[in-house]
Design a protein around this motif. Sequence first.
Motif, short mmCIF file in Angstrom:
data_model
loop_
_atom_site.label_atom_id
_atom_site.label_comp_id
_atom_site.label_asym_id
_atom_site.label_seq_id
_atom_site.Cartn_x
_atom_site.Cartn_y
_atom_site.Cartn_z
N SER A 57 30.75 35.89 44.21
CA SER A 57 31.88 36.80 44.37
C SER A 57 32.09 37.70 43.15
O SER A 57 32.76 38.75 43.27
CB SER A 57 33.16 36.01 44.64
OG SER A 57 32.99 35.18 45.77
N THR A 58 31.57 37.32 41.99
CA THR A 58 31.75 38.14 40.79
C THR A 58 31.09 39.50 40.94
O THR A 58 31.44 40.44 40.22
CB THR A 58 31.19 37.45 39.54
OG1 THR A 58 29.77 37.23 39.70
CG2 THR A 58 31.88 36.11 39.30
N TYR A 59 30.16 39.61 41.86
CA TYR A 59 29.46 40.87 42.13
C TYR A 59 30.43 42.03 42.34
O TYR A 59 30.16 43.16 41.93
CB TYR A 59 28.59 40.65 43.37
CG TYR A 59 28.17 41.88 44.12
CD1 TYR A 59 27.07 42.63 43.70
CD2 TYR A 59 28.83 42.28 45.28
CE1 TYR A 59 26.66 43.75 44.41
CE2 TYR A 59 28.42 43.39 46.00
CZ TYR A 59 27.33 44.12 45.56
OH TYR A 59 26.93 45.22 46.27
N TYR A 60 31.56 41.75 42.95
CA TYR A 60 32.52 42.80 43.30
C TYR A 60 33.29 43.30 42.08
O TYR A 60 33.92 44.36 42.14
CB TYR A 60 33.49 42.29 44.36
CG TYR A 60 32.78 41.85 45.62
CD1 TYR A 60 32.40 42.77 46.59
CD2 TYR A 60 32.46 40.51 45.83
CE1 TYR A 60 31.73 42.37 47.73
CE2 TYR A 60 31.80 40.10 46.98
CZ TYR A 60 31.43 41.03 47.92
OH TYR A 60 30.75 40.63 49.05
N PHE A 61 33.25 42.54 40.98
CA PHE A 61 34.05 42.89 39.81
C PHE A 61 33.21 43.30 38.59
O PHE A 61 33.75 43.93 37.68
CB PHE A 61 34.95 41.70 39.43
CG PHE A 61 35.77 41.19 40.58
CD1 PHE A 61 36.91 41.87 40.99
CD2 PHE A 61 35.40 40.04 41.27
CE1 PHE A 61 37.67 41.41 42.05
CE2 PHE A 61 36.16 39.58 42.34
CZ PHE A 61 37.30 40.26 42.73
N LEU A 62 31.94 42.94 38.58
CA LEU A 62 31.10 43.22 37.41
C LEU A 62 31.04 44.71 37.07
O LEU A 62 31.24 45.09 35.91
CB LEU A 62 29.69 42.67 37.62
CG LEU A 62 29.55 41.16 37.79
CD1 LEU A 62 28.10 40.79 38.10
CD2 LEU A 62 30.02 40.44 36.54
N PRO A 63 30.76 45.60 38.04
CA PRO A 63 30.69 47.03 37.70
C PRO A 63 32.02 47.57 37.19
O PRO A 63 32.05 48.40 36.28
CB PRO A 63 30.29 47.69 39.03
CG PRO A 63 29.70 46.61 39.85
CD PRO A 63 30.44 45.37 39.47
N ILE A 64 33.13 47.10 37.79
CA ILE A 64 34.45 47.60 37.38
C ILE A 64 34.76 47.17 35.95
O ILE A 64 35.25 47.96 35.14
CB ILE A 64 35.53 47.09 38.35
CG1 ILE A 64 35.27 47.63 39.76
CG2 ILE A 64 36.93 47.48 37.87
CD1 ILE A 64 36.18 47.04 40.83
N LEU A 65 34.46 45.91 35.62
CA LEU A 65 34.71 45.41 34.27
C LEU A 65 33.89 46.19 33.25
O LEU A 65 34.41 46.57 32.18
CB LEU A 65 34.37 43.92 34.19
CG LEU A 65 34.56 43.24 32.83
CD1 LEU A 65 36.00 43.42 32.35
CD2 LEU A 65 34.20 41.77 32.91
N LEU A 66 32.63 46.45 33.56
CA LEU A 66 31.79 47.24 32.66
C LEU A 66 32.40 48.62 32.46
O LEU A 66 32.51 49.11 31.32
CB LEU A 66 30.38 47.36 33.22
CG LEU A 66 29.43 48.29 32.44
CD1 LEU A 66 29.20 47.77 31.03
CD2 LEU A 66 28.11 48.46 33.19
N GLY A 67 32.80 49.28 33.54
CA GLY A 67 33.37 50.61 33.44
C GLY A 67 34.65 50.64 32.62
O GLY A 67 34.85 51.56 31.81
N ALA A 69 23.78 43.90 40.51
CA ALA A 69 24.08 43.02 39.38
C ALA A 69 23.08 43.21 38.25
O ALA A 69 23.46 43.21 37.07
CB ALA A 69 24.09 41.56 39.84
N LEU A 70 21.81 43.38 38.57
CA LEU A 70 20.79 43.57 37.53
C LEU A 70 20.95 44.93 36.84
O LEU A 70 20.72 45.05 35.63
CB LEU A 70 19.39 43.43 38.12
CG LEU A 70 18.97 42.00 38.47
CD1 LEU A 70 17.60 41.99 39.14
CD2 LEU A 70 18.96 41.11 37.23
#
Length: 308
Positions: free
Chosen positions: A145-155, A237-238
Amino acid sequence: MNEIRHIHKLVTYLQKRGKWRAVDILSISFLLFLTSLTLLFRQRLPSWDILVPLYISLTVILLFLIYANKRHGRIFEIIHDFIFPVAVVFLIFDSLGWLVHYVNPIDKDQLLIEMDYYLLGVHPTVWLERLNNPWLTDFLQVAYSTYYFLPILLGILLKIHHKKNGFELSLFLIILCFYLSYIGYILVPAVGPRFTLDHLQTVKIEGNYVTDFIRKTLDSIEGVKRDAFPSGHTAVALVVLYLSYRFEKVLFLIFLPTITALIFSTVYCRYHYVVDVIAGIILAIITVYFGEKLYKRWEKRTYHSISL
């Protein structure tokens, strides 16, 4: 097709009034591609009269945000940089349920199952039953489920640290990876092993506390999509992992174990075949290699145009 011509005229008008981001051109191009694809197959698509207005509306909203962001305050920047990208990725993904099966009606699950068996000599999701443990299942379902938040956190971190160039490149590559994965779903529609291999599974995937809730939540939001190949979870994710290594080293150290668990969870939790994951890895490499070239070319072209 008149709508597409009007949008093209509007794009030309707005482009003359200032610098455009590569990600904006990418999104407009993909939305116009989906609009054209929908119109081309409209006789097969029962919901084509919903899809066309959706794609055109998203295009017009993006054009408005491009215009407003150049002339107004912080609020339009936030919408342009975060809210709209999240919305367009989700809405396009959701629309694929009305598109993919009608454009390409033959599912390719059997081919993917055979490829997995040829490579490994087993059905991976069935073989992994020996590792089944409620605590591990809960952990891996959360990792998935972290997939949905990883790009947002990076941004968010890139914005906080004022890494404008890193943010713009990251946004472009992540959105590009999403769009390429969507093309993969259209070309190779597949529902995944949790549906096709369920009759071979002898152990049900169950956790102690969160697994059932997360799975039901994701199913209610996403529905049943033909989105197994390639594994978008793996690819996106990668790409995020690569970008965090380039621009946010501390975040990379956090993301590395998280994304490793995420990728393993795609098979353990029966969402993907192993060949989906392999395709996701290849897609991530293609996205980074060719995406950076495209991005640099666009930036060079834009800089040259401004200089003139």
